[in-house]
Scaffold this motif. Structure first.
Motif, PDB file in Angstrom:
ATOM      1  N   ASP A 135       0.866  -1.262   0.101  1.00 48.09           N
ATOM      2  CA  ASP A 135       0.142   0.011  -0.078  1.00 48.09           C
ATOM      3  C   ASP A 135       0.942   1.143   0.047  1.00 48.09           C
ATOM      4  N   ARG A 136       2.061   1.185  -0.816  1.00 48.32           N
ATOM      5  CA  ARG A 136       2.819   2.402  -0.670  1.00 48.32           C
ATOM      6  C   ARG A 136       2.491   3.174  -1.992  1.00 48.32           C
ATOM      7  N   VAL A 137       3.112   4.549  -2.096  1.00 46.55           N
ATOM      8  CA  VAL A 137       3.036   5.257  -3.185  1.00 46.55           C
ATOM      9  C   VAL A 137       4.318   5.783  -3.434  1.00 46.55           C
ATOM     10  N   VAL A 138       4.694   5.903  -4.711  1.00 45.74           N
ATOM     11  CA  VAL A 138       5.784   6.698  -4.987  1.00 45.74           C
ATOM     12  C   VAL A 138       5.304   8.107  -5.595  1.00 45.74           C
ATOM     13  N   ILE A 139       5.980   9.395  -4.958  1.00 41.80           N
ATOM     14  CA  ILE A 139       5.495  10.643  -5.098  1.00 41.80           C
ATOM     15  C   ILE A 139       6.899  11.447  -5.499  1.00 41.80           C
ATOM     16  N   LYS A 140       6.786  12.505  -6.189  1.00 43.52           N
ATOM     17  CA  LYS A 140       7.753  13.629  -6.453  1.00 43.52           C
ATOM     18  C   LYS A 140       7.385  14.956  -6.038  1.00 43.52           C
ATOM     19  N   LYS A 141       7.997  15.538  -5.190  1.00 39.59           N
ATOM     20  CA  LYS A 141       7.500  16.963  -4.646  1.00 39.59           C
ATOM     21  C   LYS A 141       7.540  17.896  -5.751  1.00 39.59           C
ATOM     22  N   VAL A 142       6.544  18.477  -5.487  1.00 35.82           N
ATOM     23  CA  VAL A 142       6.281  19.653  -6.797  1.00 35.82           C
ATOM     24  C   VAL A 142       6.836  20.994  -6.175  1.00 35.82           C
ATOM     25  N   GLU A 143       7.844  21.785  -7.109  1.00 38.74           N
ATOM     26  CA  GLU A 143       8.354  23.091  -6.516  1.00 38.74           C
ATOM     27  C   GLU A 143       7.285  23.994  -6.483  1.00 38.74           C
ATOM     28  N   VAL A 144       6.915  24.777  -5.565  1.00 37.93           N
ATOM     29  CA  VAL A 144       6.082  25.739  -5.601  1.00 37.93           C
ATOM     30  C   VAL A 144       6.808  26.948  -5.309  1.00 37.93           C
ATOM     31  N   GLN A 145       6.801  28.115  -6.207  1.00 39.94           N
ATOM     32  CA  GLN A 145       7.405  29.356  -5.959  1.00 39.94           C
ATOM     33  C   GLN A 145       6.870  30.250  -5.133  1.00 39.94           C
ATOM     34  N   GLU A 146       7.201  30.643  -4.132  1.00 37.35           N
ATOM     35  CA  GLU A 146       6.457  31.460  -3.106  1.00 37.35           C
ATOM     36  C   GLU A 146       6.704  32.972  -3.269  1.00 37.35           C
ATOM     37  N   LYS A 147       5.901  33.642  -2.727  1.00 34.32           N
ATOM     38  CA  LYS A 147       6.060  35.325  -3.111  1.00 34.32           C
ATOM     39  C   LYS A 147       5.768  35.865  -1.670  1.00 34.32           C
ATOM     40  N   THR A 148       6.394  36.784  -1.021  1.00 31.64           N
ATOM     41  CA  THR A 148       5.963  37.526  -0.060  1.00 31.64           C
ATOM     42  C   THR A 148       4.712  38.293  -0.325  1.00 31.64           C
ATOM     43  N   LYS A 149       4.151  39.079   0.609  1.00 31.61           N
ATOM     44  CA  LYS A 149       3.164  40.178   0.485  1.00 31.61           C
ATOM     45  C   LYS A 149       3.637  41.239  -0.578  1.00 31.61           C
ATOM     46  N   SER A 150       4.800  41.523  -0.233  1.00 28.12           N
ATOM     47  CA  SER A 150       5.641  42.591  -1.005  1.00 28.12           C
ATOM     48  C   SER A 150       5.943  42.494  -2.410  1.00 28.12           C
ATOM     49  N   GLY A 151       5.765  41.049  -2.658  1.00 30.43           N
ATOM     50  CA  GLY A 151       6.281  40.754  -4.261  1.00 30.43           C
ATOM     51  C   GLY A 151       7.442  39.969  -4.248  1.00 30.43           C
ATOM     52  N   ILE A 152       8.346  39.910  -3.218  1.00 30.35           N
ATOM     53  CA  ILE A 152       9.734  39.205  -3.242  1.00 30.35           C
ATOM     54  C   ILE A 152       9.539  37.533  -3.310  1.00 30.35           C
ATOM     55  N   VAL A 153      10.114  37.260  -4.300  1.00 30.79           N
ATOM     56  CA  VAL A 153      10.103  35.609  -4.421  1.00 30.79           C
ATOM     57  C   VAL A 153      11.277  35.160  -3.603  1.00 30.79           C
ATOM     58  N   LEU A 154      10.689  34.084  -3.069  1.00 28.36           N
ATOM     59  CA  LEU A 154      11.628  33.026  -2.016  1.00 28.36           C
ATOM     60  C   LEU A 154      12.402  32.186  -2.875  1.00 28.36           C
ATOM     61  N   PRO A 155      13.665  32.055  -2.524  1.00 24.71           N
ATOM     62  CA  PRO A 155      14.351  30.894  -3.049  1.00 24.71           C
ATOM     63  C   PRO A 155      13.808  29.408  -2.511  1.00 24.71           C
ATOM     64  N   GLY A 156      14.497  28.474  -3.312  1.00 28.50           N
ATOM     65  CA  GLY A 156      14.068  27.157  -2.450  1.00 28.50           C
ATOM     66  C   GLY A 156      14.665  26.790  -1.045  1.00 28.50           C
ATOM     67  N   THR A 157      15.781  27.557  -1.084  1.00 29.71           N
ATOM     68  CA  THR A 157      16.425  27.593   0.382  1.00 29.71           C
ATOM     69  C   THR A 157      15.969  28.216   1.459  1.00 29.71           C
ATOM     70  N   ALA A 158      15.053  29.206   1.165  1.00 33.16           N
ATOM     71  CA  ALA A 158      14.646  30.051   2.229  1.00 33.16           C
ATOM     72  C   ALA A 158      13.269  29.591   2.677  1.00 33.16           C
ATOM     73  N   LYS A 159      12.925  28.425   2.056  1.00 32.47           N
ATOM     74  CA  LYS A 159      11.184  28.198   2.584  1.00 32.47           C
ATOM     75  C   LYS A 159      11.276  26.436   2.705  1.00 32.47           C
ATOM     76  N   GLU A 160      10.132  26.279   3.503  1.00 25.79           N
ATOM     77  CA  GLU A 160       9.934  24.661   4.052  1.00 25.79           C
ATOM     78  C   GLU A 160       9.862  23.991   2.852  1.00 25.79           C
ATOM     79  N   GLU A 161      10.017  22.697   2.918  1.00 24.16           N
ATOM     80  CA  GLU A 161       9.986  21.615   2.127  1.00 24.16           C
ATOM     81  C   GLU A 161       8.451  21.500   1.571  1.00 24.16           C
ATOM     82  N   PRO A 162       8.155  21.470   0.414  1.00 22.33           N
ATOM     83  CA  PRO A 162       6.809  21.360  -0.285  1.00 22.33           C
ATOM     84  C   PRO A 162       6.129  20.168   0.534  1.00 22.33           C
ATOM     85  N   GLN A 163       4.906  20.435   0.748  1.00 26.04           N
ATOM     86  CA  GLN A 163       3.823  18.967   1.186  1.00 26.04           C
ATOM     87  C   GLN A 163       2.991  18.740  -0.013  1.00 26.04           C
TER      88      GLN A 163
END
Length: 93
Positions: free
Chosen positions: A8-36
């Motif tokens: 009953d196992r599933v293989v998944i690949k995490k999706v990269e989600v680009q995040e922006k702050t309210k002021s419009g600054i794009v956060l790099p992958g190292t500055a945010k949590e792992e995607p769920q």
């Protein structure tokens, strides 16, 4: 090489989600949590052969999974996570 999950196992690949702050600054992958959020790559026979479970999830679905769930692996330079179906919390539609 491909990965075929057992039971009953599933293989998944995490999706990269680009995040922006309210002021419009794009956060790099190292500055945010792992995607769920991830995309289902393969499903074990324990799910596909079960009448109740087989319609819940399919290859290509985007899913939300538990934060610390699964085992991370690297195959042909790609990173995947193997999780139990119970660790998949929801399908994103």
């Amino acid at each position: 090489m491909s990965v075929k999950p057992l039971g009953d196992r599933v293989v998944i690949k995490k999706v990269e989600v680009q995040e922006k702050t309210k002021s419009g600054i794009v956060l790099p992958g190292t500055a945010k949590e792992e995607p769920q959020i991830a995309e289902v790559v393969a499903i074990g026979a324990g799910i596909t052969n079960d009448e109740k479970k087989k319609d819940e999830i399919k290859v290509g679905d985007k899913v939300i999974f538990s934060k610390y769930a699964g085992t991370e692996i690297k195959v042909d330079g790609e990173e995947y996570t193997i999780v139990k179906l119970a660790d998949v919390l929801a399908v994103v539609q």
